[in-house]
Design a protein around this motif. Structure first.
Motif, PDB file in Angstrom:
ATOM      1  N   VAL B  51       0.839  -1.201   0.000  1.00 26.71           N
ATOM      2  CA  VAL B  51       0.000   0.000   0.000  1.00 26.71           C
ATOM      3  C   VAL B  51       0.873   1.249   0.000  1.00 26.71           C
ATOM      4  O   VAL B  51       0.636   2.195  -0.749  1.00 26.71           O
ATOM      5  CB  VAL B  51      -0.922  -0.018   1.239  1.00 26.71           C
ATOM      6  CG1 VAL B  51      -1.552   1.340   1.477  1.00 26.71           C
ATOM      7  CG2 VAL B  51      -1.998  -1.085   1.064  1.00 26.71           C
ATOM      8  N   ARG B  52       1.902   1.234   0.829  1.00 28.00           N
ATOM      9  CA  ARG B  52       2.787   2.384   0.945  1.00 28.00           C
ATOM     10  C   ARG B  52       3.438   2.715  -0.398  1.00 28.00           C
ATOM     11  O   ARG B  52       3.475   3.861  -0.839  1.00 28.00           O
ATOM     12  CB  ARG B  52       3.863   2.051   1.993  1.00 28.00           C
ATOM     13  CG  ARG B  52       4.727   3.203   2.378  1.00 28.00           C
ATOM     14  CD  ARG B  52       3.901   4.212   3.137  1.00 28.00           C
ATOM     15  NE  ARG B  52       4.549   5.513   3.129  1.00 28.00           N
ATOM     16  CZ  ARG B  52       4.947   6.150   4.227  1.00 28.00           C
ATOM     17  NH1 ARG B  52       4.737   5.629   5.396  1.00 28.00           N
ATOM     18  NH2 ARG B  52       5.521   7.328   4.132  1.00 28.00           N
ATOM     19  N   VAL B  53       3.953   1.681  -1.048  1.00 26.26           N
ATOM     20  CA  VAL B  53       4.696   1.886  -2.294  1.00 26.26           C
ATOM     21  C   VAL B  53       3.730   2.205  -3.444  1.00 26.26           C
ATOM     22  O   VAL B  53       4.035   3.017  -4.317  1.00 26.26           O
ATOM     23  CB  VAL B  53       5.592   0.660  -2.584  1.00 26.26           C
ATOM     24  CG1 VAL B  53       6.233   0.769  -3.950  1.00 26.26           C
ATOM     25  CG2 VAL B  53       6.661   0.540  -1.514  1.00 26.26           C
ATOM     26  N   ALA B  54       2.533   1.595  -3.422  1.00 30.89           N
ATOM     27  CA  ALA B  54       1.536   1.922  -4.449  1.00 30.89           C
ATOM     28  C   ALA B  54       1.164   3.394  -4.348  1.00 30.89           C
ATOM     29  O   ALA B  54       0.989   4.075  -5.370  1.00 30.89           O
ATOM     30  CB  ALA B  54       0.287   1.052  -4.272  1.00 30.89           C
ATOM     31  N   SER B  55       1.096   3.896  -3.128  1.00 30.29           N
ATOM     32  CA  SER B  55       0.746   5.303  -2.960  1.00 30.29           C
ATOM     33  C   SER B  55       1.887   6.209  -3.434  1.00 30.29           C
ATOM     34  O   SER B  55       1.652   7.272  -4.029  1.00 30.29           O
ATOM     35  CB  SER B  55       0.371   5.513  -1.495  1.00 30.29           C
ATOM     36  OG  SER B  55       0.687   6.787  -1.080  1.00 30.29           O
ATOM     37  N   MET B  56       3.145   5.765  -3.256  1.00 30.24           N
ATOM     38  CA  MET B  56       4.276   6.516  -3.809  1.00 30.24           C
ATOM     39  C   MET B  56       4.196   6.526  -5.346  1.00 30.24           C
ATOM     40  O   MET B  56       4.470   7.538  -5.999  1.00 30.24           O
ATOM     41  CB  MET B  56       5.604   5.896  -3.347  1.00 30.24           C
ATOM     42  CG  MET B  56       5.903   6.126  -1.862  1.00 30.24           C
ATOM     43  SD  MET B  56       7.144   4.964  -1.141  1.00 30.24           S
ATOM     44  CE  MET B  56       8.664   5.510  -1.902  1.00 30.24           C
ATOM     45  N   ALA B  57       3.813   5.382  -5.906  1.00 29.34           N
ATOM     46  CA  ALA B  57       3.694   5.291  -7.373  1.00 29.34           C
ATOM     47  C   ALA B  57       2.619   6.253  -7.876  1.00 29.34           C
ATOM     48  O   ALA B  57       2.813   6.960  -8.878  1.00 29.34           O
ATOM     49  CB  ALA B  57       3.366   3.850  -7.779  1.00 29.34           C
ATOM     50  N   ALA B  58       1.492   6.303  -7.163  1.00 30.39           N
ATOM     51  CA  ALA B  58       0.398   7.191  -7.576  1.00 30.39           C
ATOM     52  C   ALA B  58       0.836   8.653  -7.516  1.00 30.39           C
ATOM     53  O   ALA B  58       0.465   9.458  -8.373  1.00 30.39           O
ATOM     54  CB  ALA B  58      -0.821   6.955  -6.701  1.00 30.39           C
ATOM     55  N   THR B  59       1.646   8.992  -6.504  1.00 31.58           N
ATOM     56  CA  THR B  59       2.154  10.364  -6.389  1.00 31.58           C
ATOM     57  C   THR B  59       2.949  10.754  -7.628  1.00 31.58           C
ATOM     58  O   THR B  59       2.880  11.887  -8.100  1.00 31.58           O
ATOM     59  CB  THR B  59       3.058  10.475  -5.138  1.00 31.58           C
ATOM     60  OG1 THR B  59       2.285  10.106  -4.003  1.00 31.58           O
ATOM     61  CG2 THR B  59       3.589  11.879  -4.949  1.00 31.58           C
ATOM     62  N   GLN B  60       3.707   9.808  -8.181  1.00 31.04           N
ATOM     63  CA  GLN B  60       4.496  10.101  -9.383  1.00 31.04           C
ATOM     64  C   GLN B  60       3.582  10.426 -10.569  1.00 31.04           C
ATOM     65  O   GLN B  60       3.915  11.268 -11.398  1.00 31.04           O
ATOM     66  CB  GLN B  60       5.426   8.930  -9.731  1.00 31.04           C
ATOM     67  CG  GLN B  60       6.494   8.649  -8.677  1.00 31.04           C
ATOM     68  CD  GLN B  60       7.536   9.763  -8.555  1.00 31.04           C
ATOM     69  OE1 GLN B  60       7.731  10.552  -9.473  1.00 31.04           O
ATOM     70  NE2 GLN B  60       8.183   9.839  -7.408  1.00 31.04           N
ATOM     71  N   VAL B  61       2.450   9.754 -10.639  1.00 30.41           N
ATOM     72  CA  VAL B  61       1.504  10.048 -11.724  1.00 30.41           C
ATOM     73  C   VAL B  61       0.934  11.462 -11.551  1.00 30.41           C
ATOM     74  O   VAL B  61       0.798  12.215 -12.521  1.00 30.41           O
ATOM     75  CB  VAL B  61       0.378   9.000 -11.788  1.00 30.41           C
ATOM     76  CG1 VAL B  61      -0.667   9.389 -12.821  1.00 30.41           C
ATOM     77  CG2 VAL B  61       0.948   7.624 -12.106  1.00 30.41           C
ATOM     78  N   THR B  62       0.642  11.828 -10.308  1.00 33.96           N
ATOM     79  CA  THR B  62       0.176  13.194 -10.046  1.00 33.96           C
ATOM     80  C   THR B  62       1.238  14.211 -10.479  1.00 33.96           C
ATOM     81  O   THR B  62       0.911  15.229 -11.102  1.00 33.96           O
ATOM     82  CB  THR B  62      -0.122  13.372  -8.536  1.00 33.96           C
ATOM     83  OG1 THR B  62      -0.973  12.308  -8.121  1.00 33.96           O
ATOM     84  CG2 THR B  62      -0.783  14.701  -8.255  1.00 33.96           C
ATOM     85  N   HIS B  63       2.496  13.937 -10.157  1.00 32.96           N
ATOM     86  CA  HIS B  63       3.575  14.823 -10.588  1.00 32.96           C
ATOM     87  C   HIS B  63       3.599  14.945 -12.103  1.00 32.96           C
ATOM     88  O   HIS B  63       3.694  16.035 -12.659  1.00 32.96           O
ATOM     89  CB  HIS B  63       4.932  14.283 -10.126  1.00 32.96           C
ATOM     90  CG  HIS B  63       5.134  14.378  -8.648  1.00 32.96           C
ATOM     91  ND1 HIS B  63       6.195  13.803  -8.013  1.00 32.96           N
ATOM     92  CD2 HIS B  63       4.402  14.980  -7.687  1.00 32.96           C
ATOM     93  CE1 HIS B  63       6.109  14.056  -6.708  1.00 32.96           C
ATOM     94  NE2 HIS B  63       5.023  14.767  -6.495  1.00 32.96           N
ATOM     95  N   PHE B  64       3.528  13.792 -12.758  1.00 33.92           N
ATOM     96  CA  PHE B  64       3.523  13.791 -14.218  1.00 33.92           C
ATOM     97  C   PHE B  64       2.416  14.702 -14.740  1.00 33.92           C
ATOM     98  O   PHE B  64       2.634  15.506 -15.647  1.00 33.92           O
ATOM     99  CB  PHE B  64       3.324  12.364 -14.750  1.00 33.92           C
ATOM    100  CG  PHE B  64       3.137  12.322 -16.232  1.00 33.92           C
ATOM    101  CD1 PHE B  64       4.235  12.291 -17.076  1.00 33.92           C
ATOM    102  CD2 PHE B  64       1.864  12.364 -16.788  1.00 33.92           C
ATOM    103  CE1 PHE B  64       4.065  12.295 -18.448  1.00 33.92           C
ATOM    104  CE2 PHE B  64       1.683  12.364 -18.156  1.00 33.92           C
ATOM    105  CZ  PHE B  64       2.786  12.324 -18.989  1.00 33.92           C
ATOM    106  N   GLU B  65       1.226  14.581 -14.147  1.00 36.25           N
ATOM    107  CA  GLU B  65       0.085  15.346 -14.657  1.00 36.25           C
ATOM    108  C   GLU B  65       0.265  16.846 -14.426  1.00 36.25           C
ATOM    109  O   GLU B  65      -0.108  17.658 -15.266  1.00 36.25           O
ATOM    110  CB  GLU B  65      -1.215  14.811 -14.027  1.00 36.25           C
ATOM    111  CG  GLU B  65      -1.603  13.470 -14.658  1.00 36.25           C
ATOM    112  CD  GLU B  65      -2.636  12.655 -13.873  1.00 36.25           C
ATOM    113  OE1 GLU B  65      -3.008  13.078 -12.758  1.00 36.25           O
ATOM    114  OE2 GLU B  65      -3.050  11.593 -14.386  1.00 36.25           O
TER     115      GLU B  65
END
Lengths: 230, 230
Positions: B51-65
């Protein structure tokens, strides 16, 4: 606002167990969808597809986080709430590993569609706050549209794809139903949520069975939208 | 607000090319980090870690956007802006495939740290809006803390881990520097952004070389925080 009855429901231990079960499924489902989409992003044929699917994966994490918050409002912990559903979800994943990008997209589309129908059916029987969250999480933000366009384009380019993906779709629904029925049989709390009590509306067991039938019926128009035979 | 000079910069074609290059790197870097983290989530040892790492991954997508939005304000398209950096990033990824969960965490920590230092150095030379975005994207939201705690616990449990991960960290920095220098050599627009013009502050080439030295120097305290020799 039906504030009175809602609070009464949430205070009711049996209701609360059912709602926590439902949210546990929603949370673990979001994580499972994240993992599937992350794998799809890895093998996306173009960078634009990768971006699109990565963003779908990130949306699942947001859903997970919203469900975790609601669980915490109900004094429940997400890890514990998900635990009863590991076996069913993991079995579903193990039995339905997409072999390529298109199978991955159909997996997401069929799985999300099936899950969305199930949650909409069940949402009628939960308190207003939980229902609002379920509807929010189910709002797919045009993701289905992307899958429909991509699969239709692939079929247009190669007719043989249609037969293979139609078979794949049938396999997915069969597995999903089998796991859903296992969960329904195992989880009394969830079944009680659906059957209701004297004070709370619900479905009888025949109605639950009809609900499963509706879930299967909805699969056909969904496959048709993809250009596939159900 | 330095609105005057900022708008002057953005109107300057040479400046604009450099800024678009920087944002292109940031966007492709976020996607690359997403892919790495998604893979880490897949092999996380516990569901809580996943869960922790999936949430880090999602943050990267937000950055990309967010970066995509800023590029679009500069009339640039994210796919085109990323294209010049595929080779360097892909080579970095190919040469640094983590063999396990811990190597994956160190990859994220060293890579993010190195990238963050680089962006902070470069941010001094971009317009205020782009600088604000760079700082926003670099705010790591406690993710480093999670990696530090997990790696330190793994070393405490098995001392041999420290030697292997220290070697791994050295390899990562060597590869990162090599790719960064390749990009600096290839991309005149980016180098011009750093060296500046008569109207715009910048570093001379010796200062750029000192910047690379600082990037390497910062690696040691970062490894020390993990409990590793640089």
């Amino acid at each position: 606002m039906e504030n009175g009855p809602v609070e009464f429901w949430v205070a009711d231990a049996e209701y609360r167990h059912g709602a926590v079960d439902l949210l546990g499924i929603l949370a673990y489902g979001a994580l499972a969808a994240f993992e599937r989409l992350a794998e799809d992003a890895r093998r996306a044929p173009t960078l634009a597809d990768k971006v699109r699917v990565a963003s779908m994966a990130a949306t699942q994490v947001t859903h997970f986080e919203r469900v975790r918050e609601r669980l915490s409002e109900l004094d429940a912990e997400v890890m514990a709430a998900m635990r009863p559903f590991h076996t069913a979800f993991n079995a579903y994943h193990d039995h339905t590993r997409p072999k390529d990008w298109l199978e991955g997209l159909v997996w997401t589309y069929v799985g999300n569609g099936f899950a969305a129908d199930f949650y909409r059916e069940v949402a009628a029987f939960v308190d207003a706050d939980t229902r609002a969250l379920v509807h929010e999480v189910l709002d797919d933000q045009g993701q289905a549209e992307f899958v429909v366009e991509t699969v239709r384009a692939a079929i247009a380019a190669d007719r043989k794809v249609a037969g293979r993906l139609a078979l794949w779709g049938r396999r997915l629904v069969g597995e999903a139903l089998s796991q859903a029925q296992r969960v329904a049989a195992d989880r009394d709390a969830l079944t009680s949520l659906l059957t209701g009590t004297v004070d709370r509306p619900g479905m009888d067991l025949a109605a639950i069975s009809r609900m499963f039938t509706r879930l299967v019926e909805n699969h056909s128009p969904r496959m048709a939208r993809l250009g596939l035979q159900a």
